[in-house]
Design an enzyme around this catalytic site. Structure first.
Site, PDB file in Angstrom:
ATOM      1  N   GLY A   1      39.249  45.051  39.237  1.00 46.32           N
ATOM      2  CA  GLY A   1      39.179  46.335  39.909  1.00 46.32           C
ATOM      3  C   GLY A   1      37.781  46.692  40.361  1.00 46.32           C
ATOM      4  O   GLY A   1      37.599  47.545  41.219  1.00 46.32           O
TER       5      GLY A   1
ATOM      6  N   ASP B   1      40.280  48.015  26.771  1.00 48.63           N
ATOM      7  CA  ASP B   1      41.181  47.161  27.545  1.00 48.63           C
ATOM      8  C   ASP B   1      41.242  45.760  26.944  1.00 48.63           C
ATOM      9  O   ASP B   1      41.158  44.754  27.650  1.00 48.63           O
ATOM     10  CB  ASP B   1      40.716  47.084  29.000  1.00 48.63           C
TER      11      ASP B   1
ATOM     12  N   LYS C   1      29.694  38.345  38.876  1.00 50.65           N
ATOM     13  CA  LYS C   1      30.530  39.497  39.223  1.00 50.65           C
ATOM     14  C   LYS C   1      29.831  40.238  40.361  1.00 50.65           C
ATOM     15  O   LYS C   1      28.695  40.704  40.223  1.00 50.65           O
ATOM     16  CB  LYS C   1      30.714  40.406  38.012  1.00 50.65           C
TER      17      LYS C   1
ATOM     18  N   GLY D   1      38.236  34.811  39.920  1.00 49.13           N
ATOM     19  CA  GLY D   1      38.904  36.001  39.415  1.00 49.13           C
ATOM     20  C   GLY D   1      38.694  37.190  40.327  1.00 49.13           C
ATOM     21  O   GLY D   1      37.803  37.200  41.186  1.00 49.13           O
TER      22      GLY D   1
ATOM     23  N   VAL E   1      34.977  37.726  41.102  1.00 48.04           N
ATOM     24  CA  VAL E   1      34.160  36.907  40.211  1.00 48.04           C
ATOM     25  C   VAL E   1      34.077  35.505  40.807  1.00 48.04           C
ATOM     26  O   VAL E   1      35.089  34.933  41.211  1.00 48.04           O
ATOM     27  CB  VAL E   1      34.770  36.834  38.796  1.00 48.04           C
TER      28      VAL E   1
END
Length: 783
Positions: A473, A588, A491, A470, A477
């Site tokens: 912003g 979000d 991350k 992944g 990942v």
């Protein structure tokens, strides 16, 4: 184990398999192999998975060959095994006469060894699938009335002889089908699955037998193990390993040789926690006891969902019942303590009642059935007072929260002071670096690890692109595998001048206190030079968006899964809003930020935009609105007014997308001036709401009233006026109480993407591909 070269997938009457020649039969798809294998100096004829030699079926498991000679051949219209003395030690035992030359054996592509006549190639006179050993393959059956259709475990991992532990399916006198393990009633059939076992069985209504389902491009097996537990494994192509997709051993309610850890009036959950049912209270010495005595004509029934049904029930004679009819039967019988409506066969439901004290009860994460327990009416009223949506916190809990906050504040102040002192001393004396100081001062639980950079570097294959799963912003990942085999998600935060070491420490400290089954869990962190790494649990089933918006994968989420996912997301959001101090706004919430773990349990992720609220405040003004268009409420996108009701709006959009399989943002773009929210509302309003539901998950678990009720909850969450939206506490109650919880008819959402986009204030839109948790928590000024 010694196995040899292959012939073909057939054996004629003129051919034989000889142990000394090591020849075998191999299915035409090259997946299954049949031949002789050795274990503990004894020889057996077996069928195994060719790629890793996992034995799936053994012919002569109780009469092994003791020498190094054996042969499989036809004799008198039977397939037999002969030993060195020419004695027959195993046979298909077919009776009758016939022409020898007309018969042959074939190993099918599903692992089934069949005997058939040449003049009838589609039929068979014998098959190994009718004689299971310890493993069930797709296409095999378990028969409640035939004891031979059971799985008997091996005596040990290297002794294929039939052990005393067995698994079968029983049809009990109360009309309930259940998996039975060595005369212990395990998981009951609800018309779709046994307990929380994956839906690998289907009921043959005509023969009352259960067939193991065949899934396209997937190979699974169910095995009864010598340890007394049963497992489901699925073959993973490419990796070439069997992945354990279900383990009875992981169920703590069954670990103690099938004795549950909870007593009367108590429910055991999968993690072995026990809790008393409504209407009873915990005794000082342990266990549960009723608070108030039952009064026959005044009692009511409390619905318990996802339950294993008790034993020794009594089936009520009569035609197919409704819940109300079954309840009336039980209510008139003062000895009736509980009842259930059981779907014994497709579209055939029977009423079952129990007169004894409820005990040995357990609940599942998925599956199970509704069980109705008799409780005193006064107990139900007490429950309503203490569990309603206006429930007040206990004064003791409030004091505990206040003291915890004071202690936490003191620890943070002390940590900052110590950090400053050590940093000042290090400048003078050349002491530890700032990184070492930060890592030594993070107050962490035992389960949290301050990990070495080298370990993470190797686990992620040097942060290779092939391990990248992944990109958000705040950084990429990576998937990693630790030396102990545990998988992690890493991350790798981008270096930002606005985030110093103290802020990173505060970030980790705060996120460690956000612990809930429906929130992704932080496992550890690492600071190495300018690298700041956050390590999370890895969730194997990817994100919710990868299912509901994918035509191929969407059918894998049936209605039961989707309903539980909607409830789980609501519970996770409710925890952030109401049970963290201070409250946290996600800001979000969207399907790509909901990850699915084992058993499809949803976990809210990506806290990169999360915001802390002042305790006691309900809304706050933001300098910049951040989030994803299509999920942001109008008051937030246009006026930068953020509140818990903004998260509720996002949740409502997610709920409607789960129901329809369509993205709100894409619908708005394709239909200017309209929205998916208004489209669903119009259909719900004119009574055709079921027509907008994604047809790919219509299955046996599909309940129309439940679907329409969920749609109504979703529409209530996306009301234009934020004050008309329910709180997350109320949403959870709506799901828990079902039809008993009233929902006001929602008005038109009147959502307009163009209007929401026309904000005069700056708006930051996130990448919808972000699917991993990250914490960037900051405090807001209250309004």
């Amino acid at each position: 184990m010694r196995r040899g070269g292959s012939l073909s997938n057939t054996l004629s009457i003129t051919e034989s398999l000889e142990l000394s020649k090591n020849n075998t039969l191999v299915s035409s798809n090259n997946l299954f192999e049949l031949g002789f294998f050795q274990s503990q100096s004894k020889w057996y004829l077996g069928n195994w998975w060719k790629q890793d030699k996992t034995v799936l079926w053994v012919a002569n498991r109780n009469v092994p060959l003791l020498g190094s000679y054996g042969v499989l051949k036809f004799m008198k219209n039977n397939l037999v095994i002969l030993n060195q003395s020419g004695d027959q030690i195993w046979s298909t035992y077919l009776s009758g006469s016939g022409v020898r030359s007309s018969m042959w054996a074939e190993l099918h592509n599903n692992g089934n060894l069949v005997l058939k006549y040449i003049n009838n190639p589609t039929g068979y006179v014998w098959q190994s699938f009718d004689h299971p050993t310890d493993t069930l393959l797709p296409g095999m059956k378990l028969d409640p009335v035939d004891p031979s259709k059971r799985l008997y475990s091996w005596v040990s991992s290297d002794d294929p002889s039939a052990g005393y532990l067995w698994l079968g399916i029983m049809n009990y006198p109360d009309g309930i089908f259940a998996i039975d393990v060595t005369n212990y009633r395990m998981d009951t059939w609800n018309g779709y699955r046994f307990g929380d076992l994956p839906p690998v069985f289907q009921l043959n209504d005509n023969a009352d037998s259960f067939l193991m389902n065949t899934f396209p491009n997937s190979y699974s097996r169910l095995t009864m193990s010598p340890d007394g537990f049963y497992y489901i494994h699925t073959w993973v192509p490419g990796v070439n390993v069997w992945n354990m997709s279900f383990s009875m051993r992981e169920d703590a309610c069954y670990r103690g040789r099938f004795n549950t850890t909870c007593g009367s009036y108590s429910i055991c959950s999968k993690n072995a926690s026990c809790h008393c049912i409504q209407g009873v209270t915990e005794k000082p010495e342990g266990g549960c006891i009723r608070r108030n005595a039952l009064k026959c004509n005044e009692d009511i029934f409390e619905k318990l969902q996802k339950m294993k049904l008790p034993e020794d029930g009594e089936c009520i004679n009569g035609s197919s019942y409704s819940v109300e009819e079954c309840e009336n039967v039980c209510l008139k019988d003062c000895d009736c303590k509980s009842f259930a409506l059981v779907e014994s066969r497709k579209s055939q439901r029977v009423c079952v009642k129990w007169t004894g004290v409820p005990k040995g009860m357990r609940t599942y994460t998925f599956g199970g059935q509704d069980l109705y327990i008799r409780v005193a009416a006064s107990d139900n009223e007490d429950h309503a007072k203490t569990n309603g949506k206006n429930k007040d916190l206990d004064p003791g809990i409030i004091v505990l929260i206040v003291l915890s906050c004071i202690i936490l504040l003191g620890i943070v102040c002390l940590a900052i002071f110590c950090c400053w002192k050590k940093h000042k001393r290090s400048i003078i004396q050349g002491g530890p670096t700032q990184t070492e100081i930060v890592m030594s001062e993070i107050d962490t639980p035992e389960s949290f690890q301050l990990m070495e950079f080298g370990v993470i570097f190797e686990a992620t294959n040097h942060f290779s692109e092939s391990n990248k799963v992944g990109q958000g912003g705040f950084g990429p990942v990576y998937k990693g595998t630790l030396p102990d085999g545990n998988e992690i998600a890493v991350k790798r935060l981008k270096a930002r001048s606005s985030q110093g070491m103290a802020e990173f420490r505060n970030e980790v400290t705060l996120i460690l206190r956000v612990l809930h089954v429906n929130l992704v869990r932080l496992l550890g962190c690492c600071i190495h030079g300018y690298d700041r790494l956050l390590v999370y649990e890895f969730l194997e089933n990817s994100s919710l968006s990868s299912y509901i918006f994918n035509q191929t994968r969407s059918p894998l989420l049936n209605w039961e899964h989707r309903f539980d996912i909607m409830k789980g997301i609501a519970e996770g959001l409710c925890y952030l809003h109401n049970f963290t101090s201070p409250p946290i706004l996600h800001r979000d919430l969207k399907p790509s930020n909901v990850l699915l773990g084992r058993d499809m349990i949803p976990k809210i992720s990506d806290f990169g935009l999360a915001q802390m609220m002042e305790t006691g405040t309900t809304e706050a003004a933001m300098e910049t609105a951040v989030g994803t268009y299509g999920y942001m409420s109008e008051e937030y996108a246009k006026d930068n007014i953020m509140s818990q009701k903004s998260d509720v709006f996002s949740y409502g959009v997610v709920l409607l997308e789960i129901l329809t399989g369509r993205r709100n943002h894409e619908y708005c773009i394709a239909n200017p001036g309209d929205s998916l929210l208004d489209f669903v509302w119009r259909r719900w309003k004119d009574g055709t709401g079921l027509e907008v539901v994604d047809s790919s998950f219509h299955d046996d678990s599909f309940i129309e009233d439940q679907v329409l009720r969920s749609m109504k909850i979703g529409l209530s969450c996306v009301q234009q006026n934020m004050h008309d939206r329910p709180s997350t506490r109320t949403i959870v109650v709506m799901f828990e109480n079902g039809p008993r919880s009233e929902i006001l008819d929602p008005t038109r959402p009147n959502y307009n993407l163009t209007r929401a986009d026309s904000s005069s204030s700056p708006v930051t839109v996130t990448d919808q591909s972000v699917t991993i948790n990250e914490a960037t928590l900051s405090c807001t000024d209250a309004r």
